[in-house]
Design a protein around this motif. Structure first.
Motif, PDB file in Angstrom:
ATOM      1  N   ALA A 178      -1.979   9.660 -38.824  1.00 47.96           N
ATOM      2  CA  ALA A 178      -2.689  10.531 -39.761  1.00 47.96           C
ATOM      3  C   ALA A 178      -1.900  11.802 -40.045  1.00 47.96           C
ATOM      4  CB  ALA A 178      -4.072  10.870 -39.199  1.00 47.96           C
ATOM      5  N   VAL A 179      -1.379  12.435 -38.999  1.00 52.12           N
ATOM      6  CA  VAL A 179      -0.622  13.674 -39.169  1.00 52.12           C
ATOM      7  C   VAL A 179       0.685  13.419 -39.918  1.00 52.12           C
ATOM      8  CG1 VAL A 179       0.598  15.524 -37.961  1.00 52.12           C
ATOM      9  CG2 VAL A 179      -1.629  14.766 -37.135  1.00 52.12           C
ATOM     10  N   CYS A 180       1.307  12.278 -39.635  1.00 49.39           N
ATOM     11  CA  CYS A 180       2.571  11.940 -40.296  1.00 49.39           C
ATOM     12  C   CYS A 180       2.354  11.199 -41.613  1.00 49.39           C
ATOM     13  CB  CYS A 180       3.434  11.085 -39.364  1.00 49.39           C
ATOM     14  SG  CYS A 180       3.900  11.921 -37.839  1.00 49.39           S
ATOM     15  N   VAL A 181       1.085  11.029 -42.001  1.00 53.55           N
ATOM     16  CA  VAL A 181       0.665  10.346 -43.236  1.00 53.55           C
ATOM     17  C   VAL A 181       1.458   9.069 -43.499  1.00 53.55           C
ATOM     18  CG1 VAL A 181      -0.362  12.345 -44.387  1.00 53.55           C
ATOM     19  CG2 VAL A 181       2.076  11.972 -44.610  1.00 53.55           C
ATOM     20  N   THR A 182       1.504   8.197 -42.493  1.00 52.14           N
ATOM     21  CA  THR A 182       2.225   6.930 -42.650  1.00 52.14           C
ATOM     22  C   THR A 182       1.313   5.814 -43.153  1.00 52.14           C
ATOM     23  OG1 THR A 182       1.791   6.236 -40.371  1.00 52.14           O
ATOM     24  CG2 THR A 182       3.766   7.554 -40.764  1.00 52.14           C
ATOM     25  N   GLY A 183      -0.004   5.925 -42.880  1.00 49.62           N
ATOM     26  CA  GLY A 183      -0.930   4.886 -43.306  1.00 49.62           C
ATOM     27  C   GLY A 183      -1.037   3.720 -42.342  1.00 49.62           C
ATOM     28  N   LEU A 184      -0.292   3.756 -41.241  1.00 53.06           N
ATOM     29  CA  LEU A 184      -0.340   2.668 -40.259  1.00 53.06           C
ATOM     30  C   LEU A 184      -1.533   2.866 -39.330  1.00 53.06           C
ATOM     31  CD1 LEU A 184       3.448   2.573 -39.337  1.00 53.06           C
ATOM     32  CD2 LEU A 184       2.241   1.103 -40.969  1.00 53.06           C
ATOM     33  N   ILE A 185      -2.193   1.759 -38.955  1.00 55.15           N
ATOM     34  CA  ILE A 185      -3.353   1.856 -38.071  1.00 55.15           C
ATOM     35  C   ILE A 185      -3.260   0.804 -36.966  1.00 55.15           C
ATOM     36  CG2 ILE A 185      -4.919   2.825 -39.793  1.00 55.15           C
ATOM     37  CD1 ILE A 185      -6.043  -0.006 -40.199  1.00 55.15           C
ATOM     38  N   ALA A 186      -3.820   1.148 -35.797  1.00 53.23           N
ATOM     39  CA  ALA A 186      -3.904   0.205 -34.685  1.00 53.23           C
ATOM     40  C   ALA A 186      -5.302  -0.383 -34.596  1.00 53.23           C
ATOM     41  CB  ALA A 186      -3.546   0.898 -33.376  1.00 53.23           C
ATOM     42  N   VAL A 187      -6.289   0.383 -35.093  1.00 51.36           N
ATOM     43  CA  VAL A 187      -7.688  -0.072 -35.153  1.00 51.36           C
ATOM     44  C   VAL A 187      -8.254   0.337 -36.502  1.00 51.36           C
ATOM     45  CG1 VAL A 187      -8.091   0.027 -32.660  1.00 51.36           C
ATOM     46  CG2 VAL A 187      -8.458   2.074 -34.052  1.00 51.36           C
ATOM     47  N   ASP A 188      -9.241  -0.409 -36.970  1.00 54.75           N
ATOM     48  CA  ASP A 188      -9.846  -0.092 -38.261  1.00 54.75           C
ATOM     49  C   ASP A 188     -10.608   1.238 -38.153  1.00 54.75           C
ATOM     50  OD1 ASP A 188     -10.643  -1.376 -41.062  1.00 54.75           O
ATOM     51  OD2 ASP A 188     -12.401  -0.334 -40.245  1.00 54.75           O
ATOM     52  N   THR A 189     -10.320   2.160 -39.042  1.00 55.81           N
ATOM     53  CA  THR A 189     -10.905   3.496 -38.972  1.00 55.81           C
ATOM     54  C   THR A 189     -12.421   3.470 -39.131  1.00 55.81           C
ATOM     55  OG1 THR A 189      -8.861   4.357 -39.964  1.00 55.81           O
ATOM     56  CG2 THR A 189     -10.753   5.840 -39.887  1.00 55.81           C
ATOM     57  N   ALA A 190     -12.916   2.669 -40.076  1.00 52.94           N
ATOM     58  CA  ALA A 190     -14.362   2.625 -40.342  1.00 52.94           C
ATOM     59  C   ALA A 190     -15.123   1.906 -39.244  1.00 52.94           C
ATOM     60  CB  ALA A 190     -14.615   1.950 -41.689  1.00 52.94           C
ATOM     61  N   ASP A 191     -14.551   0.843 -38.707  1.00 55.72           N
ATOM     62  CA  ASP A 191     -15.249   0.048 -37.688  1.00 55.72           C
ATOM     63  C   ASP A 191     -15.172   0.667 -36.302  1.00 55.72           C
ATOM     64  OD1 ASP A 191     -15.803  -1.740 -39.689  1.00 55.72           O
ATOM     65  OD2 ASP A 191     -14.101  -3.056 -39.235  1.00 55.72           O
ATOM     66  N   THR A 192     -14.238   1.591 -36.092  1.00 53.34           N
ATOM     67  CA  THR A 192     -14.017   2.163 -34.757  1.00 53.34           C
ATOM     68  C   THR A 192     -14.635   3.543 -34.598  1.00 53.34           C
ATOM     69  OG1 THR A 192     -11.919   0.961 -34.610  1.00 53.34           O
ATOM     70  CG2 THR A 192     -12.269   2.758 -33.032  1.00 53.34           C
ATOM     71  N   TYR A 193     -14.502   4.374 -35.612  1.00 52.55           N
ATOM     72  CA  TYR A 193     -14.909   5.771 -35.471  1.00 52.55           C
ATOM     73  C   TYR A 193     -16.213   6.073 -36.201  1.00 52.55           C
ATOM     74  CZ  TYR A 193     -10.051   6.102 -33.986  1.00 52.55           C
ATOM     75  OH  TYR A 193      -8.853   5.905 -33.335  1.00 52.55           O
ATOM     76  N   THR A 194     -16.965   7.014 -35.631  1.00 47.87           N
ATOM     77  CA  THR A 194     -18.195   7.490 -36.257  1.00 47.87           C
ATOM     78  C   THR A 194     -17.844   8.408 -37.424  1.00 47.87           C
ATOM     79  OG1 THR A 194     -18.293   9.412 -34.788  1.00 47.87           O
ATOM     80  CG2 THR A 194     -19.403   7.392 -34.041  1.00 47.87           C
ATOM     81  N   ALA A 195     -18.858   8.947 -38.062  1.00 49.80           N
ATOM     82  CA  ALA A 195     -18.626   9.874 -39.178  1.00 49.80           C
ATOM     83  C   ALA A 195     -17.831  11.091 -38.703  1.00 49.80           C
ATOM     84  CB  ALA A 195     -19.955  10.309 -39.784  1.00 49.80           C
ATOM     85  N   LEU A 196     -18.131  11.548 -37.481  1.00 49.54           N
ATOM     86  CA  LEU A 196     -17.386  12.690 -36.929  1.00 49.54           C
ATOM     87  C   LEU A 196     -15.932  12.305 -36.667  1.00 49.54           C
ATOM     88  CD1 LEU A 196     -17.318  15.568 -35.852  1.00 49.54           C
ATOM     89  CD2 LEU A 196     -18.091  14.707 -33.632  1.00 49.54           C
ATOM     90  N   ASP A 239      -8.248   4.264 -45.063  1.00 51.36           N
ATOM     91  CA  ASP A 239      -9.521   4.009 -45.754  1.00 51.36           C
ATOM     92  C   ASP A 239     -10.625   3.888 -44.720  1.00 51.36           C
ATOM     93  OD1 ASP A 239     -10.693   0.926 -45.648  1.00 51.36           O
ATOM     94  OD2 ASP A 239      -8.568   1.093 -45.081  1.00 51.36           O
ATOM     95  N   ILE A 240     -11.871   4.026 -45.161  1.00 45.23           N
ATOM     96  CA  ILE A 240     -13.022   3.893 -44.258  1.00 45.23           C
ATOM     97  C   ILE A 240     -14.056   2.936 -44.852  1.00 45.23           C
ATOM     98  CG2 ILE A 240     -12.749   6.104 -43.094  1.00 45.23           C
ATOM     99  CD1 ILE A 240     -14.855   7.263 -45.006  1.00 45.23           C
ATOM    100  N   LEU A 241     -13.566   1.867 -45.472  1.00 45.50           N
ATOM    101  CA  LEU A 241     -14.474   0.868 -46.034  1.00 45.50           C
ATOM    102  C   LEU A 241     -14.782  -0.230 -45.030  1.00 45.50           C
ATOM    103  CD1 LEU A 241     -13.129   0.532 -49.696  1.00 45.50           C
ATOM    104  CD2 LEU A 241     -14.942   1.998 -48.804  1.00 45.50           C
ATOM    105  N   GLY A 242     -13.988  -0.344 -43.984  1.00 42.94           N
ATOM    106  CA  GLY A 242     -14.252  -1.317 -42.932  1.00 42.94           C
ATOM    107  C   GLY A 242     -13.684  -2.692 -43.223  1.00 42.94           C
ATOM    108  N   GLY A 243     -13.576  -3.476 -42.156  1.00 35.72           N
ATOM    109  CA  GLY A 243     -13.116  -4.855 -42.302  1.00 35.72           C
ATOM    110  C   GLY A 243     -11.661  -4.997 -42.693  1.00 35.72           C
ATOM    111  N   LEU A 244     -10.901  -3.934 -42.554  1.00 36.64           N
ATOM    112  CA  LEU A 244      -9.468  -3.957 -42.915  1.00 36.64           C
ATOM    113  C   LEU A 244      -9.224  -4.413 -44.354  1.00 36.64           C
ATOM    114  CD1 LEU A 244      -8.040  -5.585 -39.633  1.00 36.64           C
ATOM    115  CD2 LEU A 244      -7.979  -3.169 -40.265  1.00 36.64           C
ATOM    116  N   LYS A 245     -10.197  -4.165 -45.208  1.00 35.74           N
ATOM    117  CA  LYS A 245     -10.049  -4.639 -46.590  1.00 35.74           C
ATOM    118  C   LYS A 245      -9.504  -3.586 -47.543  1.00 35.74           C
ATOM    119  CE  LYS A 245     -14.954  -3.708 -47.603  1.00 35.74           C
ATOM    120  NZ  LYS A 245     -16.228  -4.332 -47.990  1.00 35.74           N
TER     121      LYS A 245
END
Length: 298
Positions: A158-176, A280-286
């Protein structure tokens, strides 16, 4: 060691010197002193020079205040002349030496501060702080097991704005947690120093010389002139574009999500898009593939 704090308005010629690029400072010093740059003058010589300048190049008054014989002072000045080629009893040479000495002190200050190192440490601190925040129970959805390495990877990406993820942002993290990710993207996109200066301005405080130097280094500017105005304009422009992007995104997402969730998704994707992060935070890695034909969102 004691520190002397001088307001920016009272720096005098220092306001010009402390905005010079380092490469010009080095060229100037080499032209004046050649191979005899006075980086490490002994305390006696520095005291003599400073007292001589304080007394407006008056030999008699300087020797009296230093409690030394006039001939001793003359000897010290002539010794300095032999090593630097400048006779500080002559006004032009004294002026040149005074400016050169200020430039040398400025360069020594920069070497001690090492803006590049401070900026790197700043990014590291933000990444580590972000990773610890993402590990908090309130940031992780119930039933999800998150390893620290995944939180660290997300924070770094996120800080390096690469767009790479190890876990889906929407499915893993709450709104906070998603808010934390958005803030990390914003800090990474704008830069730690720019955001730091923005916070200082928001608090109504003055930006000091050290902070100006950090921003100049981070933005790779040749001069420190107008740095505060530049950062302020960048932050205002960023917020305006992201605000417009969030409004336009809301018109699309409000059709598929409840209003409050649509607002969150719109704000997140506006920040992510502006900083070119790819999150993205739409979930399902879509990702946003479901909206690839939506003209307004694209």
């Amino acid at each position: 060691a004691e520190k002397c704090v001088i307001s920016y308005a009272k720096l005098g010629i220092g306001r010009l010197i402390y905005q010079l690029p380092v490469n010009l400072c080095k060229i100037f010093i080499e032209e004046i002193f050649g191979d005899n740059v006075p980086y490490d003058m002994d305390e006696e010589t520095l005291t003599t020079i400073n007292k001589f300048f304080e007394n407006n190049l008056n030999v008699s008054e300087t020797s009296r205040q230093l409690f030394i014989h006039r001939n001793t002072l003359v000897y010290r000045i002539e010794k300095l002349q032999k090593s630097t080629g400048l006779d500080i009893r002559v006004f032009d040479d004294a002026l040149t030496f005074k400016i050169a000495l200020m430039v040398v002190n400025y360069m020594k200050y920069l070497e001690r501060q090492s803006p590049a190192r401070i900026i790197a440490i700043g990014f590291l601190a933000v990444i580590l702080t972000g990773s610890f925040l993402l590990m908090l129970p309130v940031c992780v959805k119930p039933g999800v097991r998150l390893h620290y390495v995944d939180a660290l990877f997300t924070s770094t990406s996120a800080v390096c704005v690469t767009g790479l993820i190890a876990v889906d942002t929407a499915d893993t993290y709450t709104a906070l947690g998603q808010t934390v990710v958005a803030l990390l993207i914003q800090i990474g996109g704008l830069g730690v120093t720019s955001v730091g200066v923005g916070v200082i301005l928001a608090l109504g405080k003055r930006v000091n010389l050290k902070e100006r130097l950090l921003v100049k280094e981070a933005l790779n500017l040749d001069s420190g002139r107008g740095i505060v105005c530049l950062v302020r304009n960048v932050l205002i422009t960023t917020l305006c574009f992201e605000g417009v992007g969030a409004v336009l995104s809301f018109l699309v997402f409000s059709r598929d999500y409840p209003p409050l969730k649509a607002v969150g998704i719109s704000l997140f994707h506006s920040v992510a898009a502006f900083n070119n992060s790819g999150f993205d935070i739409l979930g399902g890695l879509k990702n946003l593939t479901g909206y690839q034909d939506n003209v307004l969102l694209n």
